[in-house]
Motif scaffolding. Structure first.
Motif, PDB file in Angstrom:
ATOM      1  N   CYS A 448     -56.725  34.015  -2.975  1.00  0.00           N
ATOM      2  CA  CYS A 448     -56.332  34.619  -4.247  1.00  0.00           C
ATOM      3  C   CYS A 448     -57.566  34.752  -5.126  1.00  0.00           C
ATOM      4  O   CYS A 448     -58.344  33.806  -5.273  1.00  0.00           O
ATOM      5  N   CYS A 451     -56.884  32.182  -8.422  1.00  0.00           N
ATOM      6  CA  CYS A 451     -56.863  30.717  -8.355  1.00  0.00           C
ATOM      7  C   CYS A 451     -57.472  30.192  -7.066  1.00  0.00           C
ATOM      8  O   CYS A 451     -57.495  28.975  -6.858  1.00  0.00           O
ATOM      9  N   THR A 453     -56.498  30.207  -4.090  1.00  0.00           N
ATOM     10  CA  THR A 453     -55.587  29.716  -3.054  1.00  0.00           C
ATOM     11  C   THR A 453     -55.812  30.491  -1.762  1.00  0.00           C
ATOM     12  O   THR A 453     -56.044  31.703  -1.781  1.00  0.00           O
ATOM     13  N   CYS A 469     -49.822  35.901  -4.847  1.00  0.00           N
ATOM     14  CA  CYS A 469     -50.141  34.484  -4.687  1.00  0.00           C
ATOM     15  C   CYS A 469     -48.914  33.642  -5.059  1.00  0.00           C
ATOM     16  O   CYS A 469     -48.239  33.908  -6.050  1.00  0.00           O
ATOM     17  N   CYS A 472     -50.284  31.163  -8.363  1.00  0.00           N
ATOM     18  CA  CYS A 472     -50.483  31.709  -9.705  1.00  0.00           C
ATOM     19  C   CYS A 472     -49.809  33.064  -9.892  1.00  0.00           C
ATOM     20  O   CYS A 472     -49.812  33.608 -10.989  1.00  0.00           O
TER      21      CYS A 472
HETATM   22 ZN   LIG Z   1     -53.461  32.556  -7.094  1.00  0.00          ZN
END
Ligand SMILES: [Zn+2]
Length: 1111
Positions: A448, A451, A453, A469, A472
């Motif tokens: 992501c 964030c 991820t 995501c 977030c």
């Molecule tokens: Zn994210």
């Protein structure tokens, strides 16, 4: 936040929430001026300031007290070490020790029996609000550590043993710049099955000087010869574009953008409460600050498929009134499911979600149990983890609970709901567990952009080109490379990529993830060779074990090893290639330690293997006659730190006594008369911060320190253990180790060493745990250092380490049906590959107390409470910790009674899923770590505390509540069949002498130790066929090995014990116990349900709880 626990870094506000992501190189990290090592409440401490400048490489070394001596092999076995020429060493500070202690025997248990304690004194004020625990202040501004002042001393003369530094330059690093050929493979890093053979976990063996190529060997290759993400050979996509250069995302990887305030996973919100205070406050119902307002516009809700949809539950059989509450969230009006445009896939919500299938366990979990009436609560076999109440297609791909587990498998929607439930919310992880897992090599690791991820099975694809995501909710583009699926060799199915099909996956990081070559495997062994150490005989075992396993040490052609021995002086070993024999170099100036020949003390294992083997062969004899009783461990550690600082690596310390000379010297703090005290136990905290400071310095240089403590006497594990705790090391403890008097310990040490030397290892690791926005992680448990709010620094990571974290809910999770947690472990493999192991766990969000209770995982709750209680014992007191554990049971059952039960009944009521909670709490109160009134050596207690914090949950649980089996009548009925071995499966019995029978034999599995109790009238068949003795009286004392008899009974018994042992990475010793055995009291102390002179029986404990709950 003033109560922040020592290792908690909540609310640091460093603004670096993401700067340390796996895209960062540890070297870079060390240079970040702002990295505070989490000690933001002690801003004066910065280990970086203490770093020594690189020592000048000169041909001369300070002579001072340093005196090169003869080659090691010139010492004749049996030659007194006192003839070692300590020429340069002023003898003043190392007075010869004339007192030669004899062999150390286990101390006699002379402590008087514990006095009876009335039950009322046991829980003095169970409902009293807990005082705020003071932070473990680390308030002295530490002086620079390990200052290499000795290196700046002008050289005083030539050193005969000097080796041209040019000849020992660092071996050329393995290539790392180019990403290996793209492949996706199922790499079996550990053979499946119950066994954990302690061979190389990489599935390779080092044949010798020529190591195998560094390519990743994969038994099951998805696509062995596929070109890197080009068009598939058979089905080219219609508009295949060339693979874009790895700019966008990858550049972002290298320098992640600053976190957006609204994308922060674990922010510095108003509630980052900490440790026990937090839970206690919650449990005490103290007002919590309300969650900050949500900006729903920024976080669109999940696709419709995630909405609660089904009213299926109503179609079930009539429900118990208590269960009806559980169904509330599932009886909302059904919502229309809309097919996402991208087509079905596991990452999307398939139509089956519309028929949200509730786990059938929910009703059972909430079945009302009157604990005072139901006696047989233990499941007949070890309990599985509860299954989260998720749609089947999500649960099917969810993370293995052995790796990633939550105390509550249903996450409360709000903090206030969590407060009402009065159960701790947290995660238990075993992130580097030996696993068979898919390994992906890709030039683009999809993450992501907001964030960071990693893409995972619980993201949603809006269409083929966009994914959202799950942490977030940012919508991200699907990179072109990701459009090709190497598994199916098809194009246009990003949702079928292995990254979105597996909740646990490992990436081989592309070069963008490295700023320097990955560090080589470097192993430094630091060996106590004092008289005490020689008496234990451990040195033989160590040297032989390393000789046996030297080719199985994880590593590659760059692997380095080194050795330091110490007593009152520090001995180095020059192993430089070209020498005919190892050379011992003695430094007796322990106050100002320096490295005599820095370039030849850590040597390439392959190039210098013969010298290493020579040294290991001669070491045990070298110190055979030593009379030196002092231990300058602190100075040895400082020397080792200097030696490892340039590369990072692993230190293994073998220590047999209390360090009593030089820096870090300790004094005995244990009063044997207080071992059985029913009052508070003193000295659970370190006596000095020397070991912790050194550990933090080590952590900053990517050095982890493992401690092997082999001692019959008090060693102050509370202080020594810090060296491992904060450097992400491990602690092994062998009390009363002696090569002749304690053969069971010797076997244990041998087995543990083999595993230790050969198990998988990751270097220069960091682990970050992210969670869906609204949740916040705080307070970590385990061995590590917390570098920023959610980043753990792990100089080494090993497959046997467990971790736990506590969580709070900072924003209401109103519009969410599920939340996710992701643990990402970035490490350098022993083959020099940068790898990222990612685990993602998905859990449902619920809005009723009944649902929270229905999803309670009593084992995980117990494990987390144990970690919290260990912290509490150190920061407050043992009695505080004990009260808090009791209160945890009282509070949660009170909440259940008041808020969930719709029909009040008499008795002590618990939901079925929590029916073992009071028993486990009582077990914790009687556990070696927390018990009072029973004679417990301080180091034994501290080691139990270490293990509770460090062991993965499944092993910690056995230490808390051992499993008891009757084994004299094992049959094949219901047996497992594994690899043509038949494994009997006797049922688990309650821990009470009621269950014992004099006519039988019982096995108690307490995790790290097993007891085989033989009844006085045990059937002769068992005695002859299993133990090989004619009668009870002939059962030998100290029997720790079962004879390998060719009888069905013997085979069954050994198969069962072997199977239990195979399931854990350490070696539990076995003790055969008779009535006359010394260990019988230890065995009986594990009968948790029984009353003892100092502790309540289970039934009495239940009555106590009931009394408190009905107040
Ligand atoms: Zn994210």
């Amino acid at each position: 936040m003033s109560t922040a626990g020592f290792n908690s870094q909540n609310g640091t506000g460093t603004g670096q929430a993401y700067v340390n992501g796996p895209s960062q190189n540890p070297v870079g990290l060390q240079q970040l001026p702002g990295v505070s090592y989490g000690m933001t409440h002690q801003p004066t401490y910065n280990p970086m300031q203490a770093k020594a400048p690189a020592p000048p490489v000169t041909g001369l070394y300070p002579s001072g007290p340093y005196q090169p001596v003869h080659p090691v092999s010139s010492y004749q076995p049996g030659q007194s070490l006192l003839t070692r020429p300590l020429i340069g060493g002023p003898p003043s500070h190392t007075p010869p020790q004339s007192a030669s202690p004899g062999p150390r025997l286990p101390p006699a248990q002379t402590t008087p029996p514990p006095s009876a304690v009335s039950s009322s004194s046991y829980y003095p004020n169970p409902r009293q609000p807990q005082p705020m625990a003071p932070a473990w202040h680390y308030n002295t501004a530490p002086p620079p550590m390990g200052q290499p002042t000795s290196m700046s001393i002008p050289p005083h003369g030539p050193v005969p043993n000097h080796v041209n530094p040019a000849a020992s330059s660092t071996p050329s690093s393995a290539p790392y710049s180019s990403a290996p050929p793209a492949h996706v493979s199922h790499s079996v890093t550990q053979p499946p099955g119950p066994g954990m053979p302690p061979t190389s976990l990489h599935g390779y063996t080092q044949p010798g000087p020529a190591p195998p190529p560094m390519t990743h060997m994969a038994p099951h290759t998805y696509q062995p010869s596929r070109a890197p993400y080009g068009p598939p050979p058979t089905c080219p996509p219609p508009t295949m574009k060339p693979t874009p250069p790895p700019t966008g995302t990858l550049m972002a990887n290298a320098t992640p953008p600053p976190p957006k305030a609204d994308g922060t996973v674990a922010g510095n919100g108003p509630q980052a409460p900490n440790s026990y205070n937090h839970v206690d406050n919650k449990m005490a119902g103290l007002p919590q600050p309300g969650p900050p307002g949500r900006h729903l516009g920024h976080y669109p809700s999940l696709p419709p498929g995630y909405q609660n949809t089904s009213a299926l539950h109503n179609a079930g059989p009539p429900m118990h009134p208590a269960m009806q509450a559980a169904t509330q969230p599932y009886t909302q009006p059904p919502q229309t499911y809309q097919q996402p445009p991208g087509g079905p896939g596991p990452a999307q919500l398939s139509p089956s979600l519309a028929a949200l299938s509730l786990q059938s366990s929910t009703p059972e979990a909430l079945r009302v149990v009157n604990l005072l009436q139901e006696r047989n609560l233990l499941p007949p076999s070890p309990m599985p983890a509860p299954t989260p109440c998720l749609p089947q297609d999500l649960q099917k791909i969810n993370c293995n609970p052995e790796v990633f587990r939550s105390t509550l498998t249903s996450i409360p929607q709000t903090q206030s709901l969590l407060n009402k439930a009065k159960m701790p919310l947290g995660l238990l992880l075993h992130p580097f567990k030996d696993l068979s897992l898919p390994v992906v090599t890709s030039s683009t690791i999809v993450r992501c952009r907001s964030c960071r991820t990693y893409i995972n099975p619980f993201v949603s694809f809006l269409d083929q080109r966009r994914w959202k995501c799950n942490l977030c909710y940012r919508v991200n583009d699907v990179p072109e490379e990701f459009m090709y699926n190497p598994v199916s060799r098809s194009y246009g199915e990003p949702h079928k990529r292995p990254e979105v099909q597996n909740a646990t996956i490992e990436f081989i990081a592309p070069s963008e993830y490295m700023l320097r070559p990955p560090q080589p495997a470097v192993y430094l062994f630091i060996l106590d060779v004092s008289h005490n150490a020689v008496e234990t005989g451990y040195l033989n075992v160590f040297c032989q074990s390393l000789l046996d396993n030297i080719n199985a040490l994880p590593g590659d052609s760059r692997t380095k090893v080194g050795f330091i021995t110490f007593d009152s002086t520090i001995h180095f070993y020059n192993l430089q290639e070209g020498l005919s024999q190892p050379q011992m170099l003695i430094v007796s100036d322990i106050e100002d330690i320096f490295l005599p020949t820095p370039d030849s003390l850590l040597v390439n294992l392959n190039e210098c293997k013969e010298l290493v083997q020579d040294l290991l062969t001669s070491l045990p004899n070298l110190f055979e006659k030593t009379m030196e009783t002092q231990s300058a461990l602190g100075s040895a550690l400082q020397a080792a730190f200097k030696l490892l600082s340039p590369t990072g690596g692993r230190m293994s310390i073998f220590q047999t006594q209390l360090p009593n000379l030089g820096v870090g010297a300790l004094q005995s703090r244990e009063d044997p008369n207080q071992r059985a005290s029913a009052k508070d136990i003193q000295h659970l905290s370190p006596a000095t911060d020397f070991y912790k400071k050194l550990a933090l310095d080590c952590s900053g240089q990517q050095v982890a320190v493992d401690l092997f403590l082999l001692s019959s006497q008090y060693c102050d594990l509370a202080s020594l253990g810090c060296i491992s705790r904060y450097s992400a090391g491990s602690v092994y403890y062998y009390p009363s180790y002696h090569h002749q008097h304690n053969p069971a310990q010797v076997e244990c040490f041998q087995k543990d060493l083999k595993r230790y030397l050969t198990r998988k290892i990751g270097f220069e690791a960091v682990m970050r745990i992210r969670c869906t926005k609204g949740l916040s992680i705080h307070t970590f448990h385990g061995n590590f250092f917390v570098r920023s709010t959610d980043l753990l620094s792990l100089p080494n990571v090993n497959p046997d380490a467990g971790f736990a974290v506590q969580m709070s809910i900072e924003e209401n999770l109103d519009d969410m049906q599920v939340v996710s947690f992701q643990a990402a472990l970035l490490y350098t493999s022993s083959k020099g590959e940068r790898r990222i192991r990612v685990h993602t766990l998905c859990l449902p969000v619920v809005n009723s107390l009944a649902d929270i209770f229905a999803g309670a995982d009593v084992q995980a709750i117990t494990g987390l409470l144990a970690c919290m209680a260990v912290d509490r014992s150190a920061t407050a007191s043992l009695s505080d910790a004990r009260d808090a554990m009791t209160n945890a049971a009282i509070d949660s059952l009170t909440s259940y009674r008041q808020s969930v039960l719709t029909i009040q009944q008499p008795g002590l009521l618990a939901p079925a899923c929590l029916r073992l909670f009071p028993l486990f709490i009582l077990a914790l109160l009687k556990q070696k770590a927390f018990r009072t009134g029973t004679s417990t050596r301080l180091d034994d207690r501290l080691f139990a505390m270490c293990q509770l914090k460090y062991q993965p949950l499944v092993y910690a649980l056995l230490m808390i509540h051992p499993a008891l089996y009757r084994v004299d009548d094992l049959t094949d009925e219901g047996a497992l069949n594994i690899n043509d071995r038949t494994i009997p499966q006797p049922r688990v019995l309650q821990l009470s002498v009621e269950k014992l029978s004099r006519e039988a034999a019982f096995l108690m599995d307490a995790g790290t130790v097993m007891y085989l109790w033989i009844g006085r009238n045990c059937h002769p068949n068992f005695l002859t066929q299993v133990l090989g003795v004619p009668n009870y009286a002939a059962v030998p004392d100290n029997l720790y090995l079962l004879p390998e008899l060719d009888t069905a009974e013997s085979q069954r018994t050994r198969a069962f014990i072997g199977w239990l042992r195979d399931q854990r990475p350490f070696f539990p010793s076995l003790h055969v116990i008779r009535d006359e055995s010394q260990l019988k009291p230890t065995f009986m102390q594990n009968m948790i349900e029984d009353r003892t002179e100092s502790a309540l029986s289970y039934y009495e404990f239940l009555l106590h709880l009931q009394q408190q709950i009905s107040k």
